[in-house]
Design a protein around this motif. Structure first.
Motif: not given
Length: 204
Positions: A138-140, A146-150, A177-186
């Motif tokens: 959830r925190l990711l 936030q990082l999509e916009k900044n 790495p699976e935690w970040f598969e849908s987190k391209p901005s992170v």
């Protein structure tokens, strides 16, 4: 001169990153956590809570030594003293501080508890692990929005909020790495921060 008492933990690395980014002289004193050196009388005199990191600024205010413990407080102290990585107006500083506190109150405790449950807690408690994994994800998601916009957590400028958060996430990016598969901005943010010379020096 800064006397820096630390160990190879995310909270210790936060302060190491800040010192390298500022390019100021410091002496690093490595504390052996396995030997409980952080609980020695000498260390407790610097931090009553018996935890790293701690700094002693021998050039503190009014020609006195200034001792600061707690990683977030240390980042704030150094940012204010050197007028760097913190913004200038009260509004800018408040915005940076809210994302610094997000790391201190959310990212650190949640990711730390997940790691504890996964690698230290015996016997293993699946419910404990599931709870903290769910909240970590959830925190990711909050970071991703936030990082999509900044470019950075507190806006378009690299600040102590990024310095505090990066050491907590980089090992999870590698191990989960699976935690970040849908987190391209992170991931984009982590790559940008990780490319900084000071960061490469502290976290190769």
């Amino acid at each position: 001169m800064i006397e820096f008492y630390t160990a190879q933990t995310p909270n210790g690395r936060k302060v190491a990153l800040m010192l390298e980014e500022l390019a100021i002289p410091y002496n690093q004193h490595n504390i052996d956590l396995g030997k409980q050196e952080q609980k020695s009388a000498d260390f407790i005199a610097r931090n009553p809570n018996g935890k790293i990191p701690v700094i002693v600024d021998t050039d503190g205010s009014y020609e006195h030594k200034t001792t600061v413990f707690e990683s977030g407080a240390i980042l704030y102290y150094l940012a204010e003293k050197h007028q760097a990585f913190f913004g200038h107006s009260l509004e800018e500083k408040a915005h940076v501080m809210q994302w610094l506190m997000f790391q201190m109150s959310a990212i650190g405790p949640i990711f730390g508890n997940y790691h504890y449950g996964k690698h230290t807690l015996k016997p293993e408690n699946p419910g404990f692990i599931e709870r903290f994994e769910k909240e970590a994800l959830r925190l990711l998601g909050v970071m991703e929005i936030q990082l999509e916009k900044n470019h950075y957590l507190a806006g378009e400028t690299y600040t102590i909020a990024d310095i505090a958060t990066y050491p907590w996430l980089i090992n999870f990016i590698k191990s989960k790495p699976e935690w970040f598969e849908s987190k391209p901005s992170v991931l984009r943010w982590a790559q940008t921060v990780g490319a900084r010379p000071a960061v490469k020096k502290v976290i190769p």
